[in-house]
Design an enzyme around this catalytic site. Structure first.
Site, PDB file in Angstrom:
ATOM      1  N   GLU A 285     -13.749  -5.730 -27.249  1.00 30.83           N
ATOM      2  CA  GLU A 285     -14.017  -7.169 -27.348  1.00 30.83           C
ATOM      3  C   GLU A 285     -15.267  -7.450 -28.179  1.00 30.83           C
ATOM      4  O   GLU A 285     -16.119  -8.246 -27.793  1.00 30.83           O
ATOM      5  CB  GLU A 285     -14.169  -7.779 -25.950  1.00 30.83           C
TER       6      GLU A 285
ATOM      7  N   ASP B  46      -5.695  -6.086 -17.744  1.00 32.36           N
ATOM      8  CA  ASP B  46      -6.948  -6.779 -17.457  1.00 32.36           C
ATOM      9  C   ASP B  46      -6.920  -7.593 -16.161  1.00 32.36           C
ATOM     10  O   ASP B  46      -6.823  -8.809 -16.210  1.00 32.36           O
ATOM     11  CB  ASP B  46      -7.284  -7.700 -18.636  1.00 32.36           C
TER      12      ASP B  46
ATOM     13  N   GLU C 226     -11.487 -13.823 -11.219  1.00 28.84           N
ATOM     14  CA  GLU C 226     -11.344 -14.386 -12.560  1.00 28.84           C
ATOM     15  C   GLU C 226      -9.933 -14.904 -12.824  1.00 28.84           C
ATOM     16  O   GLU C 226      -9.750 -15.962 -13.409  1.00 28.84           O
ATOM     17  CB  GLU C 226     -11.712 -13.317 -13.603  1.00 28.84           C
TER      18      GLU C 226
HETATM   19  C1  BDP Z   1     -12.234  -9.682 -19.109  1.00 28.92           C
HETATM   20  C2  BDP Z   1     -13.166 -10.837 -18.965  1.00 28.92           C
HETATM   21  C3  BDP Z   1     -14.382 -10.714 -19.845  1.00 28.92           C
HETATM   22  C4  BDP Z   1     -15.032  -9.368 -19.618  1.00 28.92           C
HETATM   23  C5  BDP Z   1     -14.017  -8.281 -19.809  1.00 28.92           C
HETATM   24  C6  BDP Z   1     -14.558  -6.905 -19.464  1.00 28.92           C
HETATM   25  O1  BDP Z   1     -12.480 -12.010 -19.292  1.00 28.92           O
HETATM   26  O2  BDP Z   1     -15.239 -11.771 -19.536  1.00 28.92           O
HETATM   27  O3  BDP Z   1     -16.119  -9.201 -20.462  1.00 28.92           O
HETATM   28  O4  BDP Z   1     -12.928  -8.479 -18.969  1.00 28.92           O
HETATM   29  O5  BDP Z   1     -14.140  -6.364 -18.464  1.00 28.92           O
HETATM   30  O6  BDP Z   1     -11.288  -9.759 -18.096  1.00 28.92           O
HETATM   31  O7  BDP Z   1     -15.389  -6.371 -20.184  1.00 28.92           O
END
Ligand code: BDP
Length: 721
Positions: free
Chosen positions: A312, A385, A413
């Site tokens: 990311e 996720d 989340e």
């Molecule tokens: C996702 C979240 C994000 C996190 C990411 C992670 O939306 O905010 O930074 O995981 O685990 O689910 O690094």
């Protein structure tokens, strides 16, 4: 006629009134499950008689914490602190470690060997003909955990007559991951601002806050926390922030909790002024070694680093043509002399991959065996996720020469934030108990990570915390249960979700049997209900793409390729719905061991719960239930919605069983949940209806919203955020 009372009666009346109302007024959730309120008889006398005095001869801050806790608990539960005596007498509680000569009179070294470093035993014994209770351990940490367990037994109303308990933790490192930013915001946090950062204030109040936090964690066996976001700011490695970490470590240390830090891979360049952060550059390697040394000078028991790299948009070793192992090993080398560990996340997500579910395995499996022994690869429970339901990650069991740890998300989340009651222990159990078949039947995820199948020096587990500055810590009274249950399962993955719920309810609300049964029933049904009203049958990512709250099956994802739009994850089209991960599709099933691979790869044998995770099927596909796929989808959505309504009804029956403040607060949230369950159902069904060109089955209520209404809701929500 004017009634007058004598001053004494008046005083008594006021005192009684205060005693009756104060606990109720004080029920704001701030005490979590550590509410040591006066027990009713005959338990009160039973506990007071069984623990009249305390023998705890050892020094040290962890022992002191155990003593303070039992004093506080006994005073609260029975109205009286135990007296301190030097030798056991009838009704003594003895808390000792093996170091103490008294321990050796009461228990053998061999018996204690089974407790390991942090375990304990609790026993009812006779000492010189007198009944006593013994908590014995090899270390003060074990004694502290034993003390908390004994207190929990009392809080949940167990008799102390014949105790014979021996426990040791399933995982060595049982961590919370706080996704807290240095400006005080919390990524995916729904309980207010960070308890750690940008939180200056009265030193005494802060000490109290961190002590309560540490006590709560110690009471469930959590022994470490990384306290800054995995999307890490390089600033944490500046002297100013290292000092702050050191201060926090000081608060947590008596409770056997270590501090960990999430680090940014580009730190050498950004704050170190180096030309690069390439892990093969000697200057970069030296920079990390010096940094680690600086940290350990200030925090001698520092736990180690947590790293999100090349995911990311975060920097990582791949930026320099190096592998995850190269990056992790550089940090591991720096930490090794101090026994520090690296938790290197396998959550690698680049939106351009063909099937996101395959990415972690594809990148990490080939590196098996290349990591240093103090690296643990931290794997999210599912391959994508933290969705309401995912299959277990295929990495579990597959990396046999590298210790893996499961990462669960405690913060909700994708499960309604702190507005929905969703008890997560069933989700965690589903994953921990899932059979990977890595070494034949019975190779559960728990056994592939706890050292049973692949012995390793380090075993660990992590949960993304749901904690914030809100008075009740988690934004919802019932979200506290997820913190509690995660800790209990990290200690003992064999516990049952329902038993943990009961224990938590008794400690947090009341031991009233009817209450525990009914509230426990809601908790145990809640996760499946949420799956059904959000993402039934293995669907995933139907929520709003940025905020992750509420239905947006029409959503598009940032960075997604144009041909993914708008339905990369559910792939609904006129022919059918679902992501084909079978050998005919992305073949993600290949990453699993046989016979899971074949079972999931064939819609005929794939469990309904994961059907659309692995298959794209026609709307008319005949399901096991006898319904068509479309009807099954509508049925499940409606079922989830009706469950949420049912929770309201059950809760309403419990009025009066607990304090009104928490009763009303939960009642309100359940109403929100029920409404939003309908919102999810209506939005998703209506949206899929346009593809399926089918009618909502006659026996099911028709969705109430039309598309215009849906658009409006979408805008409202965005606007609101
Ligand atoms: C996702 C979240 C994000 C996190 C990411 C992670 O939306 O905010 O930074 O995981 O685990 O689910 O690094």
């Amino acid at each position: 006629m004017k009634v007058t009372f004598s001053p004494i009666i008046r005083k008594l009346a006021i005192a009684t009134l205060l005693a009756l109302t104060l606990p109720a007024l004080g029920e704001d959730g701030s005490r979590l499950w550590l509410r040591y309120d006066l027990m009713e008889e005959p338990l009160r006398s039973h506990y007071a008689e069984t623990i009249k005095s305390l023998v705890a001869p050892e020094q040290g801050e962890t022992m002191a914490a155990a003593i303070a806790e039992i004093d506080m608990a006994m005073e609260g539960l029975t109205g009286r602190k135990p007296e301190r005596t030097t030798l056991p007498v009838a009704g003594s509680l003895v808390i000792v470690t093996l170091k103490n000569p008294l321990a050796r009179q009461l228990v053998t070294k061999e018996e204690l060997a089974g407790c390991g470093n942090e375990g304990f035993l609790i026993r009812s014994l006779q000492y010189r003909g007198q009944p006593i209770i013994l908590i014995a351990a090899n270390t003060p940490a074990g004694a502290l955990y034993g003390t908390f367990r004994l207190i929990a037994l009392m809080q949940s109303g167990n008799p102390l007559g014949d105790l014979h308990l021996q426990k040791r933790p399933g995982y060595k490192f049982r961590l919370l991951n706080h996704w807290d930013n240095l400006d005080g915001t919390v990524e995916r946090g729904y309980a207010g601002r960070s308890i750690w950062w940008n939180h200056e204030g009265d030193e005494e109040r802060l000490r109290e806050l961190y002590t309560t936090y540490a006590r709560a964690n110690a009471s469930i066996g959590i022994n470490g926390a990384s306290i800054n976001n995995v999307n890490a700011s390089p600033q944490v490695l500046t002297p100013e922030y290292i000092d702050r970490f050191a201060r926090f470590a000081g608060y947590l240390r008596p409770y056997n909790m270590k501090i960990y830090m999430s680090v940014n891979f580009s730190s050498p360049k950004i704050i170190g002024g180096l030309a690069t952060s390439d892990p093969f550059d000697p200057k970069v390697r030296q920079w990390w070694k010096d940094k680690v040394k600086e940290i350990y000078t200030k925090i001698p028991d520092f736990g180690g680093f947590l790293v999100k790299a090349n995911s990311e948009g975060q920097p990582g070793p791949q930026d320099f043509g190096r592998t995850h192992a190269d990056g992790a090993n550089m940090l591991a080398e720096a930490l090794e002399p101090y026994n520090g560990i690296v938790m290197w996340r396998a959550f690698v997500y680049q939106p351009e991959g063909d099937d996101r579910a395959k990415q972690a395995y594809t990148e990490f499996k080939p590196l098996d065996g290349q990591f240093h022994p103090n690296v643990i690869v931290q794997v999210k429970n599912g391959p994508v996720d933290f969705q309401p339901r995912e299959p277990f990650s295929p990495l579990f069991g597959a990396m046999q020469k590298t210790p893996l740890m499961a990462e669960f998300q405690i913060t909700q989340e994708y499960l309604g934030f702190s507005s929905h009651l969703v008890y997560l222990a069933p989700l965690q159990k589903e994953v921990l108990d899932a059979d990977t078949y890595a070494r034949g039947p019975g190779s559960t995820v728990a056994k592939t990570t706890d050292g049973t199948l692949y012995p390793s020096r380090h075993t660990a587990i992590a949960g993304v915390a749901n904690i914030g500055r809100d008075t009740n810590w988690t934004g919802y009274h019932f979200a506290q249960a997820n913190w509690y249950a995660y800790g209990r399962l990290a200690w003992d993955p064999g516990l049952r979700a329902g038993d943990i719920a009961d224990e938590w309810l008794k400690m947090t609300f009341t031991r009233d049997e009817r209450f525990v049964r009914k509230a426990g029933n809601i908790m145990m049904r809640s996760r499946e209900a949420a799956v059904n009203y959000m993402t039934p049958l293995g669907l995933h990512h139907l929520m709003g793409w940025d905020h992750h709250y509420g239905p947006e099956p029409w959503t598009w994802f940032e960075g997604a390729r144009p041909d993914w739009l708008p339905s990369y994850y559910h792939k609904a089209d006129t022919a059918g719905i679902g992501f084909d991960r079978s050998p005919r599709g992305s073949n993600a099933v290949e990453q699993y061991f046989s016979p899971i691979r074949e079972q999931y790869g064939d819609p005929g044998s794939c469990p309904d719960e994961l059907l659309l995770w692995f298959h794209h099927l026609p709307w008319g596909y005949p399901m096991r239930s006898g319904r068509t796929l479309w009807n099954e989808l509508a049925y499940r959505y409606t079922d989830g919605m009706l469950e949420a309504r049912e929770f309201q009804k059950i809760w309403d029956m419990l009025e009066g069983a607990i304090d009104d403040k928490r009763f009303q607060e939960v009642k309100y949230k359940l109403k929100v949940q029920a409404r939003e369950a309908q919102w999810w159902r209506d939005a998703c069904l209506l949206y899929f209806q346009t593809f399926s060109r089918r009618h909502i089955p006659a026996e099911l209520e028709r969705p109430v919203h039309d598309l215009q209404e849906l658009q409006k809701q979408k805008f409202d929500l965005k606007h609101h955020n």
